[in-house]
Design a protein around this motif. Structure first.
Motif, PDB file in Angstrom:
ATOM      1  N   TRP A  44       0.872  -1.235  -0.036  1.00  0.00           N
ATOM      2  CA  TRP A  44       0.041  -0.042  -0.114  1.00  0.00           C
ATOM      3  C   TRP A  44       0.714   1.162   0.018  1.00  0.00           C
ATOM      4  N   LEU A  45       1.796   1.119   0.446  1.00  0.00           N
ATOM      5  CA  LEU A  45       2.831   2.413   0.436  1.00  0.00           C
ATOM      6  C   LEU A  45       3.676   2.662  -0.783  1.00  0.00           C
ATOM      7  N   LEU A  46       3.671   3.837  -1.146  1.00  0.00           N
ATOM      8  CA  LEU A  46       4.321   4.276  -2.342  1.00  0.00           C
ATOM      9  C   LEU A  46       5.803   4.313  -2.409  1.00  0.00           C
ATOM     10  N   ALA A  47       6.488   3.738  -3.539  1.00  0.00           N
ATOM     11  CA  ALA A  47       7.569   3.498  -3.302  1.00  0.00           C
ATOM     12  C   ALA A  47       8.453   4.846  -3.984  1.00  0.00           C
ATOM     13  N   ASN A  48       7.670   5.393  -4.891  1.00  0.00           N
ATOM     14  CA  ASN A  48       7.894   6.500  -5.704  1.00  0.00           C
ATOM     15  C   ASN A  48       7.285   7.857  -5.072  1.00  0.00           C
ATOM     16  N   PHE A  49       7.761   8.206  -3.895  1.00  0.00           N
ATOM     17  CA  PHE A  49       6.747   9.306  -2.882  1.00  0.00           C
ATOM     18  C   PHE A  49       7.691  10.552  -3.131  1.00  0.00           C
ATOM     19  N   THR A  50       6.852  11.734  -3.398  1.00  0.00           N
ATOM     20  CA  THR A  50       7.441  13.046  -3.378  1.00  0.00           C
ATOM     21  C   THR A  50       6.864  13.873  -2.213  1.00  0.00           C
ATOM     22  N   ILE A  67     -11.913  12.868   2.139  1.00  0.00           N
ATOM     23  CA  ILE A  67     -11.435  11.712   1.666  1.00  0.00           C
ATOM     24  C   ILE A  67     -12.395  11.000   0.992  1.00  0.00           C
ATOM     25  N   ARG A  68     -13.794  11.236   1.175  1.00  0.00           N
ATOM     26  CA  ARG A  68     -14.986  10.514   0.637  1.00  0.00           C
ATOM     27  C   ARG A  68     -14.782  10.301  -0.757  1.00  0.00           C
ATOM     28  N   ASP A  69     -14.002  11.368  -1.674  1.00  0.00           N
ATOM     29  CA  ASP A  69     -13.977  11.097  -3.050  1.00  0.00           C
ATOM     30  C   ASP A  69     -12.481  10.998  -3.563  1.00  0.00           C
ATOM     31  N   ALA A  70     -11.681  10.467  -2.497  1.00  0.00           N
ATOM     32  CA  ALA A  70     -10.159  10.375  -2.867  1.00  0.00           C
ATOM     33  C   ALA A  70      -9.909   9.021  -3.656  1.00  0.00           C
ATOM     34  N   SER A  71      -8.994   9.330  -4.620  1.00  0.00           N
ATOM     35  CA  SER A  71      -8.482   8.094  -5.290  1.00  0.00           C
ATOM     36  C   SER A  71      -7.917   7.014  -4.553  1.00  0.00           C
ATOM     37  N   VAL A  72      -7.770   5.901  -5.321  1.00  0.00           N
ATOM     38  CA  VAL A  72      -6.755   5.103  -4.523  1.00  0.00           C
ATOM     39  C   VAL A  72      -5.278   5.540  -4.358  1.00  0.00           C
ATOM     40  N   ALA A  73      -4.835   6.254  -5.543  1.00  0.00           N
ATOM     41  CA  ALA A  73      -3.559   6.724  -5.490  1.00  0.00           C
ATOM     42  C   ALA A  73      -3.570   7.793  -4.297  1.00  0.00           C
ATOM     43  N   GLN A  74      -4.558   8.598  -4.153  1.00  0.00           N
ATOM     44  CA  GLN A  74      -4.479   9.721  -2.943  1.00  0.00           C
ATOM     45  C   GLN A  74      -4.439   8.951  -1.707  1.00  0.00           C
ATOM     46  N   CYS A  75      -5.117   7.804  -1.589  1.00  0.00           N
ATOM     47  CA  CYS A  75      -5.210   6.928  -0.248  1.00  0.00           C
ATOM     48  C   CYS A  75      -3.922   6.653   0.117  1.00  0.00           C
ATOM     49  N   ARG A  76      -3.255   5.972  -1.199  1.00  0.00           N
ATOM     50  CA  ARG A  76      -1.826   5.581  -0.856  1.00  0.00           C
ATOM     51  C   ARG A  76      -0.983   6.449  -0.455  1.00  0.00           C
ATOM     52  N   LEU A  77      -0.846   7.768  -1.154  1.00  0.00           N
ATOM     53  CA  LEU A  77       0.021   8.752  -0.715  1.00  0.00           C
ATOM     54  C   LEU A  77      -0.430   9.173   0.651  1.00  0.00           C
ATOM     55  N   LEU A  78      -1.465   9.489   1.145  1.00  0.00           N
ATOM     56  CA  LEU A  78      -1.686   9.690   2.587  1.00  0.00           C
ATOM     57  C   LEU A  78      -1.401   8.649   3.614  1.00  0.00           C
ATOM     58  N   LEU A  79      -1.499   7.437   3.330  1.00  0.00           N
ATOM     59  CA  LEU A  79      -0.814   6.404   4.292  1.00  0.00           C
ATOM     60  C   LEU A  79       0.528   6.330   4.072  1.00  0.00           C
ATOM     61  N   THR A  80       1.328   6.612   3.026  1.00  0.00           N
ATOM     62  CA  THR A  80       2.691   6.787   2.843  1.00  0.00           C
ATOM     63  C   THR A  80       3.222   8.070   3.622  1.00  0.00           C
ATOM     64  N   ALA A  81       2.639   9.117   3.410  1.00  0.00           N
ATOM     65  CA  ALA A  81       3.046  10.362   4.128  1.00  0.00           C
ATOM     66  C   ALA A  81       3.077   9.918   5.593  1.00  0.00           C
ATOM     67  N   MET A  82       1.819   9.743   5.987  1.00  0.00           N
ATOM     68  CA  MET A  82       1.609   9.522   7.639  1.00  0.00           C
ATOM     69  C   MET A  82       2.871   8.343   8.115  1.00  0.00           C
TER      70      MET A  82
END
Length: 126
Positions: A44-50, A67-82
């Motif tokens: 779930w965590l992004l390898a190519n994170f900026t 977050i109700r309308d977030a994409s999978v990519a945005q959810c993965r981004l949030l999880l990675t950043a956190m």
């Protein structure tokens, strides 16, 4: 990657639902580290994170409703950043859990899984 990861989300959602809805009760740090480990193991965590990508989407954590309308990519981004912020500032994930952000992300991924599953079935039956 998104499709294969999405099929494993039900397990994460079910496993951590009680934790994410615990309200003001603090989770043990080991439980949060277990969640991070599961995110990592299941891809779930992004390898190519900026951080620029994060800053452009960081408004999503202001309110779980965003977050109700977030994409999978945005959810993965949030999880990675956190999870990355957690390394330098322990308690970030716990704070996001208390604010309902982690629950909102997992619920969004759960809804996206259902939609994706329906589309896959429709595609396969054609």
């Amino acid at each position: 990657m998104e499709t294969s990861a999405m099929t494993t989300d039900s397990g994460l959602y079910t496993k951590y639902l009680k934790d994410f809805t615990a309200g003001d009760v603090s989770l043990h740090r080991d439980r949060m580290l277990e969640f991070v480990s599961d995110l990592t193991t299941q891809g779930w965590l992004l390898a190519n994170f900026t951080w620029d990508y994060w800053y452009n989407n960081s408004y999503l954590v202001d309110k779980p409703a965003y977050i109700r309308d977030a994409s999978v990519a945005q959810c993965r981004l949030l999880l990675t950043a956190m999870t990355r912020l957690e390394v330098f500032s322990p308690g970030v994930l716990e704070n996001m859990r208390r604010q309902g952000v982690l629950l909102a992300i997992m619920e969004r991924l759960q809804r996206l899984e259902v939609v994706t599953s329906d589309k896959q079935v429709a595609f396969i039956t054609r």
